[in-house]
Motif scaffolding. Structure first.
Motif, PDB file in Angstrom:
ATOM      1  N   GLY A  85      32.570 -23.438  11.730  1.00 40.89           N
ATOM      2  CA  GLY A  85      33.986 -23.094  11.870  1.00 40.89           C
ATOM      3  C   GLY A  85      34.778 -23.453  10.626  1.00 40.89           C
ATOM      4  N   GLY A 106      34.918 -24.563  17.106  1.00 40.33           N
ATOM      5  CA  GLY A 106      33.648 -25.154  16.721  1.00 40.33           C
ATOM      6  C   GLY A 106      33.410 -26.525  17.316  1.00 40.33           C
ATOM      7  N   HIS A 232      30.981 -16.662  13.119  1.00 43.31           N
ATOM      8  CA  HIS A 232      30.853 -17.988  13.709  1.00 43.31           C
ATOM      9  C   HIS A 232      29.841 -17.981  14.851  1.00 43.31           C
TER      10      HIS A 232
END
Length: 324
Positions: A85, A106, A232
Motif C-alpha cells: 500500500g 494495507g 495492490h
C-alpha cells in the motif's frame, strides 16, 4: 429458512455487482446520501458482530496443531499488504489523503469474505478461518502501529485514537458475537443464515456513504485510484502465494495464504478513514470492497478446477458457516 439461504446465495454470488451499482448510484446522486458517513462505524460494528457469531472454539484449534502455518500467514498479512500500500501510493504519486487511504487498507486485517473464497478454491479453510480471526483480534494493536510507522509524522491522528476506534468497531463486537454463540448456540444457529445478507447490506451502505462523500475526488482521480487498488490486490494475492511456496507450505495452504493476504477488511479501513481522515481517504477502501471480491471469486473459480493431488491438508477440514 430455505428462502433465506437462497437469497443469501444469490446476494453472495452477485455481491461485487451489487456494490458496484451502489457506487454508481452514489456517484450520480451524492446529495441523496448526505450524512451517511457518520453511520459507517456503526455499520461495521454490526458486520463485525455477525462475524463474531460465526466463530467457534474449533476455529482456533489450528493454533495448537499447526502454529507455524498460522504465524507465517498472519506475518505475511501484516507485512506484505502494508508495504505494498505504501509503495504503490508513492510509485503513483497519490495525494497525501489517498496515500493514507491506501496504507489503511494495507494495514487492515483479513477480509470478511476470504474464508468462503478459500473454501471454493479447495484451499486450507481451517488456516483461512484462523488467519481471519487472529488477524482481526490483533488489529487494535497491529493496525495503528503499522499506520504510525508508514505515515509517521504526517499522521493527523494519534495511534492511541486509532487503537480505541478499532477496539470499539472491531474487537468489542467480535468478542460479543463469540460470547453470544457460546451462550445462545440454538438461537444463533437460527439466524446465522441471515448474517451474509446483513454483511452485504452493511458493506453496500458503507460504499454508498464513502462514494457520495468523495464524489468530486473520485471523478478527478478515479482511474488512477482504481489502478492503484488493482495493483495492490493483485500483488498481494501473488506475493501471499509466493510466501507460502518459498516457506514450503502445501498447495492448499499456499492458496489460503494468498487469498487471506490479498483480501482485506476494507470496511474497517473505510470506517477508520472516514472517522480520522476524510471520505476521500476512504476511496481506496470503497473500491477495494468491489475489486477484491471480483478477483477473489475469479481466482477461487480457477483453483476450484485444479484439484490438489496428494496434499496433506484439504479444504474440507473446516467449512465456513457464512461468507462473513
Amino acid at each position: 429458512m430455505n428462502t433465506v439461504r437462497q437469497v443469501s446465495a444469490f446476494v453472495g454470488r452477485w455481491f461485487a455487482l451489487i456494490v458496484l451499482i451502489a457506487g454508481a448510484i452514489a456517484l450520480a446522486t451524492p446529495s441523496t446520501f448526505d450524512g451517511w458517513a457518520a453511520q459507517v462505524p456503526l455499520l461495521l460494528q454490526i458486520i463485525m458482530l455477525g462475524m463474531g457469531m460465526t466463530l467457534r472454539p474449533r476455529d482456533f484449534a489450528i493454533i495448537g496443531r499447526r502454529p507455524w502455518a498460522l504465524l507465517l500467514g498472519v506475518a505475511a498479512q501484516y507485512t506484505v499488504m502494508p508495504l505494498l500500500g505504501w509503495g504503490i501510493a508513492h510509485m503513483l504519486s497519490l495525494s497525501a489523503v489517498l496515500t493514507a487511504g491506501m496504507i489503511l487498507v494495507g494495514c487492515a486485517p483479513g477480509g470478511t469474505a476470504s474464508n468462503v473464497m478459500v473454501f471454493l478454491a479447495r484451499g486450507d479453510t481451517a488456516l483461512s478461518v484462523a488467519m481471519t480471526s487472529v488477524s482481526t483480534l490483533l488489529a487494535p494493536v497491529m493496525t495503528p502501529l503499522l499506520v504510525l510507522l508508514l505515515i509517521g509524522e504526517d499522521l493527523p491522528v494519534s495511534a492511541s485514537d486509532l487503537f480505541v476506534s478499532i477496539v470499539k468497531i472491531v474487537l468489542v463486537p467480535v468478542l460479543l458475537g463469540l460470547v453470544l454463540r457460546l451462550l445462545l448456540p440454538r438461537l444463533i444457529e437460527r439466524v446465522i443464515d441471515v448474517l451474509p445478507l446483513i454483511s452485504v447490506a452493511g458493506i453496500t451502505a458503507v460504499v454508498l456513504a464513502v462514494v457520495a462523500g468523495s464524489a468530486s475526488t473520485l471523478l478527478s482521480v478515479g482511474l488512477l485510484i482504481v489502478v492503484a487498488v488493482i495493483l495492490h490486490n493483485t500483488a498481494g494475492l501473488a506475493l501471499g502465494y509466493a510466501v507460502g511456496r518459498v516457506c514450503g507450505m502445501p498447495v492448499s495452504s499456499r492458496r489460503a495464504i494468498s487469498i487471506e493476504v490479498g483480501m482485506q477488511n476494507s470496511g474497517l479501513a473505510a470506517a477508520l478513514a472516514t472517522v480520522h481522515f476524510s471520505p476521500a481517504a476512504a476511496l481506496p477502501a470503497a473500491i477495494f470492497s468491489v475489486w477484491h471480491n471480483v478477483s477473489g471469486s475469479t481466482l477461487a473459480s480457477y483453483w476450484s478446477r485444479r484439484p490438489i493431488e496428494g496434499d496433506d491438508v484439504t479444504s474440507s477440514e473446516v467449512a465456513p458457516a457464512t461468507d462473513r
